[in-house]
Scaffold this active site. Structure first.
Site, short mmCIF file in Angstrom:
data_model
loop_
_atom_site.label_atom_id
_atom_site.label_comp_id
_atom_site.label_asym_id
_atom_site.label_seq_id
_atom_site.Cartn_x
_atom_site.Cartn_y
_atom_site.Cartn_z
N THR A 107 0.84 -1.19 0.00
CA THR A 107 0.00 0.00 0.00
C THR A 107 0.87 1.24 0.00
OG1 THR A 107 -0.13 -0.05 2.42
CG2 THR A 107 -1.87 -1.19 1.20
N HIS A 108 0.22 2.38 0.09
CA HIS A 108 0.92 3.67 0.01
C HIS A 108 2.00 3.77 1.09
CE1 HIS A 108 1.46 7.89 -0.93
NE2 HIS A 108 1.34 8.18 0.34
#
Length: 655
Positions: free
Chosen positions: A514-515
């Site tokens: 994810t980010h």
């Protein structure tokens, strides 16, 4: 009576004067001795110092001795004056210093990482009476023997626009990280990467790649990106101005630390990456920047950004924090903006940020000119009616730019998430179509899958369905490229270059990342026990590839002898071809990262006999047959522990 007292008064006066002179001389000698003692101690107990000229007490314009490494024989812990160093916040036995244009900066060595760190060097000052306005230049200091202590990481950061609103207003400083090399050759200059914003760890992997890393702060939120329509007010894009000043500072001082001003890369992650993209699009034509790295940026960096004014929210915030209503004037709202900003200049910054956060106010760079349509530049040249995968109209070369995303960010982009959209989404989409068309007959390539419906609409307008034939994405499965997860394809690089662009896109795919996962891994410690051996290899590979891009302007190719990646890809493939991983990937929308084709490894998940039939419908059967042959041979070699480079010949023959 008076005459008899006169000699006494004169005597007392002379005695007083003598005592005063004696004390003055005593204190002068004492201070001189203390100064000489500290100077001697500083030079004697500094085992290693990075210095730019032969005289340590003066600043000379003629830098004849370039990056001299000075060694001293006495040891730090033998000194009885260690406490003196500590009183001056110098607690390490190896102290480094560089003479900048306006002061001397003291740094410290990290022996474990073999790098020198200079923290919180000011490049501008924020006017605390006008924190929304223009910054103030850093003036020279006299005498030249004065210095600033940059040996400790004070974690200086600009006040944040999200809880807990940490930071300070006067935050315009930068850190320098470099290796302790010793060269007296002026031609020995290192590439520079200016990294915007804070990072949780150290960017030591980039330093190990031969770069000088400069991490620069800039104002954020309302202090950095106040946007309104009155060009006469100075409160616009101060965060952008801060970055431009940091670039100027780097150019002016690079010669002091062997920086190569012809190779300066601007980089950032997340919101900072959006700012990098904004500067590239709006200021790149006049900046002496060589390359750009945009990691996990959102759509606010794009050229088609609308200039949404923050006028109303600033007025509302000021009134909520106690500003009395202003009388009606001809300038109306914009006059209120000025009054509101002046009022908020004297309000505690945390209160301002907290109130704006509660109002859900968003602050982003405001374009110099508003463009109501999509930008026509896609990183691989202009798209025209005559443009095909083999015939593209050459456009002006731009500076190389590297875009990176994690897997989940890419998925969100594909499905039009309003939460996260890549700043250069057109580049990705166009690359998908152009690269696919290099391996498939355009008229026979079509997508038909519920999980890719939006991608069909955006990418596949030039392809037509023939005889009702469809290519199922789940059957097509997923292609990964060199160094699986993070390396773009050589073919993609060649294509973008021949079409007049220098745009590269990496996808970081690790554990459904994810980010921020890629940045965390890049800055992770070398001895981080929470990382597996494979994860550390992957982190080192990230640093290697980014460093190569900064140094050369294009990613790693097989000519670089990047053979160790083959063994690493083996581990990645073994991990991702487990049945449970395939199930997870299938349950995730957008399972294809179609950055095609060449590299050392083109990777499929576990292929069933039923799905293998689908490959015969893909238009280039020999290609896929050879690919599957390589896939099977390589896996046998990996299980047998074969880590040689010979197997890379398969792909060099395939593509």
């Amino acid at each position: 009576m008076c005459k008899s007292r006169l000699p006494t008064v004169l005597s007392l006066t002379l005695i007083y004067i003598s005592i005063s002179i004696g004390f003055s001389v005593y204190f002068y000698v004492l201070m001189e001795a203390a100064y000489d003692q500290f100077s001697s101690m500083f030079e004697s107990y500094t085992q290693t110092a990075v210095h730019l000229q032969s005289n340590s007490r003066t600043l000379k314009s003629d830098l004849s001795d370039y990056m001299q490494l000075l060694n001293y024989s006495r040891k730090f812990d033998e000194s009885g004056e260690e406490s003196v160093l500590r009183r001056h916040n110098i607690t390490t036995p190896r102290v480094f210093y560089i003479d900048l244009n306006y002061t001397t900066a003291l740094g410290a060595e990290n022996r474990n990482l073999n790098m020198i760190n200079f923290y919180a060097i000011p490049y501008r000052y924020v006017d605390l009476l006008d924190p929304f306005g223009n910054s103030i230049p850093v003036t020279g200091r006299t005498p030249a023997t004065e210095y600033i202590d940059c040996s400790r990481d004070k974690k200086e950061k600009c006040i944040d626009s999200i809880p807990p609103f940490d930071g300070v207003l006067d935050c315009l400083s930068l850190d320098i990280h470099m290796q302790p090399w010793s060269r007296n050759n002026k031609s020995f200059n290192r590439p520079i990467i200016i990294w915007l914003g804070e990072v949780a760890g150290e960017l030591w992997r980039l330093v190990a790649g031969g770069l000088i890393v400069i991490r620069a702060n800039y104002r954020r939120g309302c202090y950095g990106f106040l946007c309104h329509h009155d060009q006469s007010l100075p409160y616009r894009n101060q965060g952008v101005n801060d970055v431009l000043h940091a670039i100027d500072w780097t150019i002016e001082n690079a010669r002091h630390f062997a920086g190569d001003i012809s190779k300066i890369t601007l980089a950032g992650h997340g919101a900072s990456a959006s700012l990098v993209e904004y500067i590239r699009l709006n200021h790149g034509h006049h900046l002496p920047l060589d390359k750009y790295i945009v990691m996990s940026a959102n759509n606010f960096g794009s050229r088609d950004l609308y200039c949404s004014s923050n006028s109303n929210v600033m007025v509302t915030t000021a009134r909520l924090l106690g500003m009395p209503p202003s009388p009606a004037t001809e300038s109306g709202k914009e006059r209120s903006v000025y009054e509101s900003v002046r009022y908020l200049s004297f309000v505690e910054p945390k209160l301002v940020m907290s109130k704006l956060y509660g109002l859900k106010a968003a602050f982003h760079p405001c374009p110099l000119s508003v463009n109501n349509r999509r930008a026509s530049t896609f990183g691989i040249g202009f798209k025209t009616k005559n443009h095909t995968s083999s015939n593209c109209i050459r456009t002006a070369n731009e500076q190389p730019v590297l875009f990176t995303n994690t897997l989940n960010e890419y998925h969100n982009f594909v499905y039009g998430s309003t939460v996260f959209t890549h700043a250069r989404s057109e580049t990705i989409l166009r690359t998908i179509g152009d690269m696919l068309s290099r391996h498939f007959i355009e008229s026979r390539l079509a997508y038909a899958n519920s999980s890719t419906e939006k991608l069909i609409q955006q990418v596949n307008g030039q392809y037509n369905v023939v005889d009702g034939e469809f290519v199922d994405y789940d059957a097509f499965i997923r292609l990964l490229t060199d160094f699986a997860f993070i390396m773009p394809t050589v073919k993609m690089n060649e294509f973008t270059t021949e079409c007049g662009g220098n745009s590269y896109h990496y996808v970081f795919d690790f554990g459904n990342s994810t980010h921020g996962d890629d940045l965390k891994m890049l800055t992770s410690s070398a001895n981080d026990t929470s990382l597996t051996h494979f994860q550390r290899q992957l982190a080192d590979g990230l640093g290697f590839i980014l460093s190569k891009f900064v140094r050369r302007g294009y990613p790693v190719k097989k000519q670089d002898g990047w053979c160790p990646s083959t063994g690493l890809v083996a581990q990645i493939m073994e991990m991702n071809t487990k049945d449970e991983n395939v199930v997870v990937k299938k349950s995730t929308e957008g399972v294809l990262i179609p950055l095609l084709n060449q590299s050392y490894v083109l990777h499929f998940h576990r292929v069933s006999v039923a799905k293998q039939k689908c490959y015969n419908r893909l238009g280039n059967v020999p290609f896929w047959n050879d690919l599957l042959k390589f896939h099977q041979s390589a896996r046998r070699g990996w299980r047998d522990g074969d880590t040689g480079c010979a197997r890379s010949k398969y792909l060099s023959e395939i593509v």
